[in-house]
Design a protein around this motif. Structure first.
Motif, PDB file in Angstrom:
ATOM      1  N   ALA A 121      23.860  11.558  77.969  1.00 48.99           N
ATOM      2  CA  ALA A 121      23.520  10.132  78.290  1.00 48.99           C
ATOM      3  C   ALA A 121      22.195   9.722  77.822  1.00 48.99           C
ATOM      4  O   ALA A 121      22.288   8.582  77.520  1.00 48.99           O
ATOM      5  N   LEU A 122      21.411  10.558  77.325  1.00 53.69           N
ATOM      6  CA  LEU A 122      20.109  10.069  77.040  1.00 53.69           C
ATOM      7  C   LEU A 122      20.123  10.024  75.616  1.00 53.69           C
ATOM      8  O   LEU A 122      19.673   9.154  74.665  1.00 53.69           O
ATOM      9  N   TRP A 123      20.700  10.801  74.810  1.00 52.80           N
ATOM     10  CA  TRP A 123      20.619  11.177  73.200  1.00 52.80           C
ATOM     11  C   TRP A 123      20.715   9.793  72.508  1.00 52.80           C
ATOM     12  O   TRP A 123      20.230   9.708  71.602  1.00 52.80           O
ATOM     13  N   PRO A 124      21.912   9.259  72.793  1.00 56.24           N
ATOM     14  CA  PRO A 124      22.337   8.023  72.029  1.00 56.24           C
ATOM     15  C   PRO A 124      21.050   7.098  71.950  1.00 56.24           C
ATOM     16  O   PRO A 124      21.232   6.085  70.928  1.00 56.24           O
ATOM     17  N   VAL A 125      20.424   6.910  72.944  1.00 54.24           N
ATOM     18  CA  VAL A 125      19.465   5.530  73.017  1.00 54.24           C
ATOM     19  C   VAL A 125      17.901   6.356  72.603  1.00 54.24           C
ATOM     20  O   VAL A 125      17.005   5.211  72.660  1.00 54.24           O
ATOM     21  N   LEU A 126      17.786   7.402  72.032  1.00 51.68           N
ATOM     22  CA  LEU A 126      16.352   8.002  71.855  1.00 51.68           C
ATOM     23  C   LEU A 126      16.262   7.683  69.971  1.00 51.68           C
ATOM     24  O   LEU A 126      17.363   7.573  69.393  1.00 51.68           O
ATOM     25  N   SER A 127      15.146   7.365  69.755  1.00 56.67           N
ATOM     26  CA  SER A 127      14.886   7.168  68.402  1.00 56.67           C
ATOM     27  C   SER A 127      15.080   8.462  67.520  1.00 56.67           C
ATOM     28  O   SER A 127      14.893   9.465  67.939  1.00 56.67           O
ATOM     29  N   PRO A 128      15.095   8.326  66.174  1.00 53.98           N
ATOM     30  CA  PRO A 128      15.229   9.647  65.315  1.00 53.98           C
ATOM     31  C   PRO A 128      14.130  10.333  65.492  1.00 53.98           C
ATOM     32  O   PRO A 128      14.321  11.636  65.280  1.00 53.98           O
ATOM     33  N   ALA A 129      13.005   9.850  65.558  1.00 57.49           N
ATOM     34  CA  ALA A 129      11.826  10.828  65.602  1.00 57.49           C
ATOM     35  C   ALA A 129      11.703  11.655  66.851  1.00 57.49           C
ATOM     36  O   ALA A 129      11.259  12.671  66.827  1.00 57.49           O
ATOM     37  N   ILE A 130      12.191  11.007  68.053  1.00 46.74           N
ATOM     38  CA  ILE A 130      12.195  11.837  69.466  1.00 46.74           C
ATOM     39  C   ILE A 130      13.216  12.896  69.182  1.00 46.74           C
ATOM     40  O   ILE A 130      13.187  13.970  69.782  1.00 46.74           O
ATOM     41  N   ARG A 131      14.390  12.444  68.708  1.00 45.37           N
ATOM     42  CA  ARG A 131      15.592  13.302  68.483  1.00 45.37           C
ATOM     43  C   ARG A 131      15.244  14.463  67.810  1.00 45.37           C
ATOM     44  O   ARG A 131      15.329  15.636  68.189  1.00 45.37           O
ATOM     45  N   THR A 132      14.591  14.289  66.640  1.00 44.41           N
ATOM     46  CA  THR A 132      13.804  15.565  65.761  1.00 44.41           C
ATOM     47  C   THR A 132      12.924  16.266  66.363  1.00 44.41           C
ATOM     48  O   THR A 132      13.211  17.586  66.209  1.00 44.41           O
ATOM     49  N   ARG A 133      12.206  15.709  67.232  1.00 46.64           N
ATOM     50  CA  ARG A 133      11.259  16.425  67.957  1.00 46.64           C
ATOM     51  C   ARG A 133      11.906  17.556  68.933  1.00 46.64           C
ATOM     52  O   ARG A 133      11.269  18.513  69.174  1.00 46.64           O
ATOM     53  N   LEU A 134      12.730  16.981  69.693  1.00 45.28           N
ATOM     54  CA  LEU A 134      13.507  17.522  70.771  1.00 45.28           C
ATOM     55  C   LEU A 134      14.278  18.581  70.249  1.00 45.28           C
ATOM     56  O   LEU A 134      14.550  20.008  70.496  1.00 45.28           O
ATOM     57  N   ALA A 135      14.761  18.287  68.846  1.00 50.31           N
ATOM     58  CA  ALA A 135      15.851  19.527  68.226  1.00 50.31           C
ATOM     59  C   ALA A 135      15.001  20.558  67.607  1.00 50.31           C
ATOM     60  O   ALA A 135      15.491  21.645  67.777  1.00 50.31           O
ATOM     61  N   THR A 136      13.800  20.209  67.172  1.00 49.83           N
ATOM     62  CA  THR A 136      12.702  21.238  66.898  1.00 49.83           C
ATOM     63  C   THR A 136      12.321  22.117  67.817  1.00 49.83           C
ATOM     64  O   THR A 136      12.228  23.413  67.647  1.00 49.83           O
ATOM     65  N   LEU A 137      12.429  21.692  69.228  1.00 51.31           N
ATOM     66  CA  LEU A 137      12.011  22.420  70.145  1.00 51.31           C
ATOM     67  C   LEU A 137      13.071  23.149  70.817  1.00 51.31           C
ATOM     68  O   LEU A 137      12.978  24.072  71.738  1.00 51.31           O
ATOM     69  N   GLY A 138      14.283  22.931  70.265  1.00 50.10           N
ATOM     70  CA  GLY A 138      15.543  23.659  70.716  1.00 50.10           C
ATOM     71  C   GLY A 138      16.371  23.008  71.913  1.00 50.10           C
ATOM     72  O   GLY A 138      16.974  23.691  72.535  1.00 50.10           O
ATOM     73  N   PHE A 139      16.031  21.720  72.066  1.00 52.75           N
ATOM     74  CA  PHE A 139      16.489  20.988  73.304  1.00 52.75           C
ATOM     75  C   PHE A 139      17.510  19.971  73.083  1.00 52.75           C
ATOM     76  O   PHE A 139      17.974  19.296  74.024  1.00 52.75           O
ATOM     77  N   ALA A 140      17.672  19.778  71.883  1.00 52.79           N
ATOM     78  CA  ALA A 140      18.984  19.033  71.415  1.00 52.79           C
ATOM     79  C   ALA A 140      20.208  19.309  72.131  1.00 52.79           C
ATOM     80  O   ALA A 140      20.652  20.502  72.404  1.00 52.79           O
ATOM     81  N   PRO A 141      21.435  18.418  72.399  1.00 51.57           N
ATOM     82  CA  PRO A 141      22.646  18.764  72.862  1.00 51.57           C
ATOM     83  C   PRO A 141      23.314  19.802  71.995  1.00 51.57           C
ATOM     84  O   PRO A 141      22.773  19.907  70.806  1.00 51.57           O
ATOM     85  N   THR A 142      24.272  20.637  72.457  1.00 51.80           N
ATOM     86  CA  THR A 142      24.637  21.323  71.495  1.00 51.80           C
ATOM     87  C   THR A 142      25.476  20.578  70.394  1.00 51.80           C
ATOM     88  O   THR A 142      25.909  19.331  70.422  1.00 51.80           O
ATOM     89  N   PRO A 143      25.612  21.318  68.987  1.00 47.14           N
ATOM     90  CA  PRO A 143      26.288  20.555  68.106  1.00 47.14           C
ATOM     91  C   PRO A 143      27.384  19.957  68.193  1.00 47.14           C
ATOM     92  O   PRO A 143      27.575  18.733  67.699  1.00 47.14           O
ATOM     93  N   ASP A 144      28.482  20.211  69.075  1.00 47.37           N
ATOM     94  CA  ASP A 144      29.844  19.368  69.018  1.00 47.37           C
ATOM     95  C   ASP A 144      29.528  18.159  69.695  1.00 47.37           C
ATOM     96  O   ASP A 144      29.786  17.243  69.612  1.00 47.37           O
ATOM     97  N   VAL A 145      28.540  18.537  70.687  1.00 48.74           N
ATOM     98  CA  VAL A 145      27.934  17.130  71.804  1.00 48.74           C
ATOM     99  C   VAL A 145      27.299  16.261  70.618  1.00 48.74           C
ATOM    100  O   VAL A 145      27.563  14.820  70.742  1.00 48.74           O
ATOM    101  N   VAL A 146      26.669  16.678  69.853  1.00 50.55           N
ATOM    102  CA  VAL A 146      25.746  15.543  69.213  1.00 50.55           C
ATOM    103  C   VAL A 146      26.597  15.106  68.110  1.00 50.55           C
ATOM    104  O   VAL A 146      26.563  13.708  67.704  1.00 50.55           O
TER     105      VAL A 146
END
Length: 227
Positions: free
Chosen positions: A177-202
């Protein structure tokens, strides 16, 4: 002299010293569907109504375009431009969008029977922002209600470590619900931390804005809104 007491600004006449005269009308949009008459951007949250000094024609202009010119805004007839003008416009945008967000929450409270919504409204009223958990709750409620409100009007707290950790604890549907409205920079940071949604969800959410069907990066200024 016309004045806008709501925004604490007065409008003065004249032609030579400035390009526009502020009419006092500022419009906020919860659906990000306003169009600037200068740059033609059509996904704007706040628009300023101005009169062209040379011709007296009325136009609706975005904060970015208006901030590049010189505008009659100030009580006493002062002309604003540069940093001072952009600061004043930014402050007005923040006030207008806070009001717009509160209006959205007020309407939801009146028409949606969800026990979690009052807590979200109280949190926003106290902080003028939403934590990841509260944002996920609200965005899912908006989606389930079929609302045309664009979730990007709400600022989500994700700069601090505690809020990033909170995002990491969300369930997959909440992250989505949150992922689509986040900026690329925030997404990258969260992915680096291992917090991104699973690949199929992304993959399913890539390129999708919560309501418009297309992704537009969120402007990461203090109020985190597209102006």
């Amino acid at each position: 002299m016309n004045s806008s007491s709501e925004h604490g600004l007065a409008c003065v006449g004249g032609i030579a010293a400035y390009q526009w005269i502020f009419t006092g009308d500022v419009k906020g949009s919860a659906t990000l569907n306003q169009r600037c008459s200068i740059c033609d951007r059509d996904d704007l949250s706040v628009m300023f109504q101005v009169r062209t000094a040379a011709s007296d024609a009325i136009s609706e202009i975005c904060e970015t375009c208006l901030g590049k010119g010189a505008v009659a805004l100030q009580p006493g007839g002062s002309i604003l431009r540069g940093h001072e003008l952009r600061h004043q416009l930014g402050q007005m945008c923040m006030r207008v969008m806070l009001r717009t967000c509160k209006d959205v929450l007020r309407e939801l409270l009146a028409n949606t029977n969800d026990s979690k919504l009052p807590e979200v409204a109280v949190y926003f009223d106290r902080n003028a922002q939403l934590s990841p958990r509260h944002a996920a709750t609200l965005f899912l409620i908006l989606s389930n209600a079929g609302s045309n409100v664009d979730a990007r009007i709400f600022q989500v707290q994700l700069r601090k470590t505690e809020h990033q950790q909170e995002f990491g604890r969300l369930l997959q549907p909440e992250k989505l619900a949150l992922w689509p409205v986040l900026s690329p920079a925030i997404r990258t940071r969260l992915a680096t931390l291992g917090f991104a949604p699973t690949p199929d969800v992304v993959q399913r959410s890539r390129g999708i804005n919560s309501n418009s069907g297309r992704h537009v990066a969120v402007d990461q200024r203090s109020y985190d809104l597209r102006m």
